[in-house]
Design an enzyme around this catalytic site. Sequence first.
Site, PDB file in Angstrom:
ATOM      1  N   SER A  50      -7.066  23.055 -40.061  1.00  0.00           N
ATOM      2  CA  SER A  50      -6.095  22.480 -41.004  1.00  0.00           C
ATOM      3  C   SER A  50      -4.670  22.766 -40.531  1.00  0.00           C
ATOM      4  O   SER A  50      -4.454  23.612 -39.646  1.00  0.00           O
ATOM      5  CB  SER A  50      -6.300  23.084 -42.392  1.00  0.00           C
ATOM      6  N   ASP A  82      -8.000  18.698 -39.832  1.00  0.00           N
ATOM      7  CA  ASP A  82      -8.392  18.494 -41.225  1.00  0.00           C
ATOM      8  C   ASP A  82      -7.141  18.231 -42.075  1.00  0.00           C
ATOM      9  O   ASP A  82      -6.164  18.986 -41.996  1.00  0.00           O
ATOM     10  CB  ASP A  82      -9.112  19.773 -41.698  1.00  0.00           C
ATOM     11  N   HIS A  83      -7.144  17.165 -42.870  1.00  0.00           N
ATOM     12  CA  HIS A  83      -6.028  16.825 -43.761  1.00  0.00           C
ATOM     13  C   HIS A  83      -4.671  16.798 -43.065  1.00  0.00           C
ATOM     14  O   HIS A  83      -3.715  17.436 -43.522  1.00  0.00           O
ATOM     15  CB  HIS A  83      -5.974  17.784 -44.968  1.00  0.00           C
ATOM     16  N   ASP A 104      -4.408  12.200 -43.850  1.00  0.00           N
ATOM     17  CA  ASP A 104      -4.600  12.196 -45.299  1.00  0.00           C
ATOM     18  C   ASP A 104      -3.316  11.719 -45.970  1.00  0.00           C
ATOM     19  O   ASP A 104      -2.419  12.504 -46.254  1.00  0.00           O
ATOM     20  CB  ASP A 104      -4.991  13.590 -45.791  1.00  0.00           C
ATOM     21  N   HIS A 180     -11.435  20.566 -53.696  1.00  0.00           N
ATOM     22  CA  HIS A 180     -11.432  21.722 -52.793  1.00  0.00           C
ATOM     23  C   HIS A 180     -11.523  23.043 -53.565  1.00  0.00           C
ATOM     24  O   HIS A 180     -11.166  23.094 -54.736  1.00  0.00           O
ATOM     25  CB  HIS A 180     -10.150  21.743 -51.958  1.00  0.00           C
ATOM     26  N   GLY A 181     -11.973  24.083 -52.888  1.00  0.00           N
ATOM     27  CA  GLY A 181     -11.903  25.426 -53.433  1.00  0.00           C
ATOM     28  C   GLY A 181     -13.143  25.880 -54.176  1.00  0.00           C
ATOM     29  O   GLY A 181     -14.188  25.229 -54.141  1.00  0.00           O
ATOM     30  N   GLY A 211     -14.630  18.861 -50.005  1.00  0.00           N
ATOM     31  CA  GLY A 211     -14.900  19.720 -51.154  1.00  0.00           C
ATOM     32  C   GLY A 211     -16.385  19.902 -51.368  1.00  0.00           C
ATOM     33  O   GLY A 211     -16.870  19.879 -52.496  1.00  0.00           O
ATOM     34  N   ASP A 255     -15.500  24.875 -46.215  1.00  0.00           N
ATOM     35  CA  ASP A 255     -14.526  25.939 -45.964  1.00  0.00           C
ATOM     36  C   ASP A 255     -14.781  27.100 -46.923  1.00  0.00           C
ATOM     37  O   ASP A 255     -15.007  28.246 -46.518  1.00  0.00           O
ATOM     38  CB  ASP A 255     -13.103  25.381 -46.141  1.00  0.00           C
ATOM     39  N   THR A 256     -14.788  26.786 -48.212  1.00  0.00           N
ATOM     40  CA  THR A 256     -14.899  27.814 -49.249  1.00  0.00           C
ATOM     41  C   THR A 256     -16.128  28.711 -49.078  1.00  0.00           C
ATOM     42  O   THR A 256     -16.025  29.940 -49.215  1.00  0.00           O
ATOM     43  CB  THR A 256     -14.920  27.140 -50.641  1.00  0.00           C
TER      44      THR A 256
END
Length: 307
Positions: A50, A82-83, A104, A180-181, A211, A255-256
Amino acid sequence: MGLVTGKEILDKADKEGYAVGAFNINNMEILQAIVNAAKLENSPVMIAVSEGAIKYAGIDYLTSLVKTAAESTDIPIALHLDHGKDFKVILSCIRYGFTSLMIDASSLPFEENVAETKKVVGVAHPLGISVEAELGRLQGVEDNVSVAERDAILINPKEAKIFVKETGVDSLAPAIGTSHGAFKFKGKAELDFERLKETKKLTKIPLVLHGASSVPKEILDQAAKYGAKIPGAKGVPTGQIKKAIENGINKVNIDTDLRLTLTGAIRKVFYESPEQFDPRKILGPARDSMSDLVRKKMKLLGSSGKA
Ligand code: PGH
Ligand code: CA
Ligand code: ZN
């Protein structure tokens, strides 16, 4: 082998009906965990970096690590931004050898998203670099959200068809209710599979689920056992990930779950061995745990054995 493009990895997944994981890295241990898992599972993989990771570790360090990993194996590995939001960052990723770029511009109005995405495709495609774009907003959507609100947040499949035709992107991330998250849903998790199905039918390209962490209970419990306080965390159930793949998802972004796994493993060492201060004894177990996690993900996504 050197790095391969995102398109090479995702077109094969699309044709054969499975998904490839795109795992976010910030440092050497996370990368090694992912690549070790890919070798053990004989699975293609995408390494996601990212803009935040670039700021933290430096694009030179991260690309050197990923290229070294790719040289160590014949497993197909793509290096993916990413993004990407900043055109300058996108250009420096091209210069540093990224083989896949996400632009993005999904927070902009449709026409501006088309224009920004076209601009990136225009510089990336002549260099053989793949491009992913996003439509809709990544936001958790619950049962009580009105139809009008859903329409404002989630992807419009008819727009997606126009978007893909006008931009020439290689893959598309449709907003279908994930975010996300670690706190994705307050109520019941339910992705919009009808929209996904329709988007696939009208675009016929690899689709990407952002996500997509599941925030597994056993990982949360382990972290909590050793002192973590992450109340209310909730992810996408694995059954829904499977269903998303059956309906056209070919890239699943994680990711999370890596972050939570690393946190739990490091906390365990600190809790059980307060005398420990060797970084290898602190980060090594976390690397092993993350590798186990990634292997499970590859089995779930169906990419195991596809390298
Ligand atoms: C993601 C990761 N990265 O682009 O979409 O999502 O927070 O669910 O891991 P998670
Ligand atoms: Ca977005
Ligand atoms: Zn994402």
